[in-house]
Every structure is written in C-alpha cells, then in structure tokens.
Design an enzyme around this catalytic site. Structure first.
Site, PDB file in Angstrom:
ATOM      1  N   ASN A   1      21.254 -22.313  -6.518  1.00  0.00           N
ATOM      2  CA  ASN A   1      21.311 -23.601  -7.224  1.00  0.00           C
ATOM      3  C   ASN A   1      20.484 -23.405  -8.432  1.00  0.00           C
ATOM      4  OD1 ASN A   1      20.889 -26.118  -8.371  1.00  0.00           O
ATOM      5  ND2 ASN A   1      20.559 -27.131  -6.020  1.00  0.00           N
TER       6      ASN A   1
ATOM      7  N   CYS B   1      19.851 -31.717 -12.152  1.00  0.00           N
ATOM      8  CA  CYS B   1      21.234 -30.903 -12.038  1.00  0.00           C
ATOM      9  C   CYS B   1      22.362 -31.345 -12.664  1.00  0.00           C
ATOM     10  CB  CYS B   1      21.554 -30.786 -10.539  1.00  0.00           C
ATOM     11  SG  CYS B   1      20.194 -30.445  -9.502  1.00  0.00           S
TER      12      CYS B   1
ATOM     13  N   HIS C   1      28.614 -28.767  -9.777  1.00  0.00           N
ATOM     14  CA  HIS C   1      27.169 -28.220  -9.461  1.00  0.00           C
ATOM     15  C   HIS C   1      27.166 -27.508  -8.309  1.00  0.00           C
ATOM     16  CE1 HIS C   1      23.447 -27.702  -9.378  1.00  0.00           C
ATOM     17  NE2 HIS C   1      22.851 -28.745  -8.250  1.00  0.00           N
TER      18      HIS C   1
END
Ligand code: UT7
Length: 324
Positions: free
Chosen positions: A281, A112, A251
């Site tokens: 996500n 990520c 994020h």
C-alpha cells in the site's frame, strides 16, 4: 473542453523488502501476510531518499511521455502525507527541481485518496481554461511506519506516480470525479503526534506517536462499502453499466478488500489492475503507480473506460471515471 491524460510516469525505489525480511523483524509469516493482504514484497527508500526524490523521477517520466516541457506546466499538485518537510510544500521543491518556473505548486493532503482528490482539482482548473497540470502521488510511507508493529508494518511501501493533464475534446479524459469525507472516523487511521497538537518531542518519539495507527479490521469493512459506493456513484452519474468498465484501478490496500469489492460489483477479476503483491500500500502513489503500469503494458487502450476508486484516512473515499 475536457481534461485529457497526455502522459503518465512512475518510479519506485530499488530496495526490496520481502515478507521473509519482515519475518526477521516482527512476529509474522509470509503465509499470514499473503493470505490476509496479498502482499509479497514492497519497495523502500534508501536512507536520505525523500518524497520529492521519488516524485521527480515519476514527474519527469510523465512529462517525457506527454511531450510537454516543465516550463509549459501551469500548476503542480502533489498528493502526499509524507512530504520532505512540514514546510514548505514538497510540490514547491519539485517545481524548482523540475524547472517548472511558471507553475503554481501545492501539496494535497487526503491520504490514500490524495491522487483522486488532486485529479479532481486539476480537472476543475483545466475546464476553466488552464492548459497543463502536473498531478503526482508520491509517498515515503516507510518514514511514518512503526517497524515493530506487525499490524501495520507489513502493509506499506514507498513509490510515486504522475500524470500530465491537458485540454482534450468533449467526452474524453475525465468524465467525472466524486469525492467524500467523514471526519468522524478520523481515528481509524491516523498519526497522532508530530503535528501542532502534539509537536515533535522526545515523548512523541519514545511513545511512537509519530507513526501510523490503524484499526485494521474496522477500516477493512468500511473500505469495502465505501469503494463499492464510489464505483456505483461514478457509473450511475455517467449512465454507464459496471460491465462497460474496461479497466478498474482501485487503491491497492488489501487483496481481500479488492476481491470483496469486485464480488459486490460483479466486475470480472481480469478487469482489475493489481500490483499490491509487488508494492504493498503506497497511499496516494498507489493509483498513479498502477495507472502507469497499465498504460505501459498496453492494458489500457485508447477509448477504454477506466475507473479509479480510492479509500483511506480521513476517512476519505473517491472515484474518477475516465474515457482514455
Ligand atoms: O490504505 C488505507 C486503508 N487501509 C486499509 O484498507 C487496511 C484495511 N485493513 C486490512 O487490510 C486488514 O484489517 C489487516 C491486513 C490490517 C489485518 O487483517 P485482519 O484479517 O483484519 O486481521 P485482524 O486485525 O483481525 O487480526 C487477526 C489476527 C490478530 O490476532 P488475534 O487477536 O486473533 O490473536 C492479530 O494480532 O492476526 C494477528 N495479526 C498478525 N499475525 C501475523 C495482525 N497482524 C499480523 C501479522 N502477522 N502481520
């Protein structure tokens, strides 16, 4: 000399998977998913659509926005943990499809945090005299998701975002980047099989070793602390206050993580860019996807102080402060 953002672009596949769809796949509910994560729907690729297919759309949009042609690009950095194939890098496939014949190309693997890591590398090259770097985050998380595991399958989505970086005046563009890793916590989020340790096999497939495993609750707590640390480090290094940040692009992992980070920082909620309700996500694609949306919706204005902060598998955490 600084690294300036010349253009941004993004792309998400058309197929929408709602929480109601997930209710038919695993034992979950829309209410649980919304309350615990803030996610309402996510986009998934069609069969046959791969990481490079999303990346090329985002990259082409970023090149158009930047008014830069593919042959001008010196370097392509593609942040992903779901490349088309283990070999070669997906960045090379993209280089060919874009016709970026002069560009060097490689993938960046930092989960990520991949996009912020890639930005940091691009920044170093540009400050060393390189002219144009294309940085992309592109992920097909659906390919490494166990669709029978309710702990993880409600979280992830597919998508891509890209930026073109070039040389700009002093005190604009990327002001700083801060990168961190702690490999001791590598098993918080990981895919155990399919690599050199447990090569692809019938056994790996049958035991679902080629899918993401995550200790969600423990990861959650570390995520909040690490994101807070990454933000504070960025503002302190630049002698600015948290309140000076105009747009915060974190994020997009979980709405509760974002709210907890915000609360600890004392940052106004309206300064935070949130799109995880629509995309879930998307790992390395999450920040550039939200960044492009913020640019297109004119939420980011010239001169704004923009902060990016990420957290993910590795474990890794990172931030970038930008004068837009
Ligand atoms: O991008 C990389 C970084 N990743 C992250 O930052 C993810 C961080 N973690 C999270 O976002 C959250 O921990 C989750 C959303 C994954 C889970 O939320 P939680 O509040 O931490 O729940 P939990 O894991 O503590 O589970 C609570 C309960 C459990 O049931 P019991 O044991 O209390 O009976 C789970 O089995 O919720 C259950 N549960 C679910 N129930 C309905 C877990 N997943 C689901 C689900 N639907 N999808």
């Amino acid at each position: 000399m600084s690294s300036d953002f010349l253009g941004t672009g993004s792309y998400v596949p058309k197929r929408v998977l709602t929480n109601a769809d997930l209710e038919r796949m695993v034992e979950t509910s829309d209410a649980w998913i919304v309350e615990r994560t803030g996610i309402r729907e996510r986009r998934l690729v069609e069969s046959g659509q791969a990481c490079s297919d999303l990346a090329i759309e985002a990259a082409q949009r970023a090149l158009v926005a930047a008014k830069v042609t593919a042959t001008d690009i010196d370097l392509i950095l593609l942040a992903t943990c779901t490349g088309d194939t283990p070999l070669p890098s997906t960045a090379c496939l993209l280089q060919h499809r874009l016709g970026a014949t002069r560009a060097a190309a490689c993938d960046i693997s930092a989960a990520c945090c991949g996009f912020v890591y890639a930005l940091s590398i691009a920044d170093a090259y540009i400050k060393n005299g390189m002219r144009y770097v294309l940085v992309i985050g592109s992920e097909v998380m659906s390919a490494i998701t166990d669709w029978s595991d309710r702990n993880t399958c409600v979280l992830f989505g597919d998508g891509a975002g890209a930026v073109v970086l070039g040389q700009g005046p002093q005190h604009s563009g990327i002001l700083s980047t801060h990168l961190h890793a702690n490999g001791r916590l590598s098993e918080m989020i990981y895919v155990p099989g399919g690599g050199s340790k447990e090569p692809a096999s019938k056994d790996v497939l049958e035991n679902k070793r080629c899918f993401v495993k995550m200790k969600g609750n423990e990861t959650f707590k570390i995520a909040v602390k690490s994101m807070e640390e990454a933000v504070k480090e960025a503002v302190e290094a630049n002698g600015v206050a948290i309140q000076d940040i105009d747009v915060f692009i974190p994020h997009q992992a979980n709405m509760r993580i974002l709210k907890a980070v915000n609360q600890r920082l004392g940052l106004a909620q309206e300064k935070v860019m949130i799109n995880l309700d629509r995309f879930g996500n998307t790992s390395a694609a999450s920040i550039p996807l939200a960044l492009d949306e913020a640019v297109l919706s004119q939420r980011i204005q010239k001169g704004n102080l923009v902060l990016l902060a990420a957290f993910g598998a590795g474990l890794t955490w990172a931030s970038a402060l930008i004068r837009w």
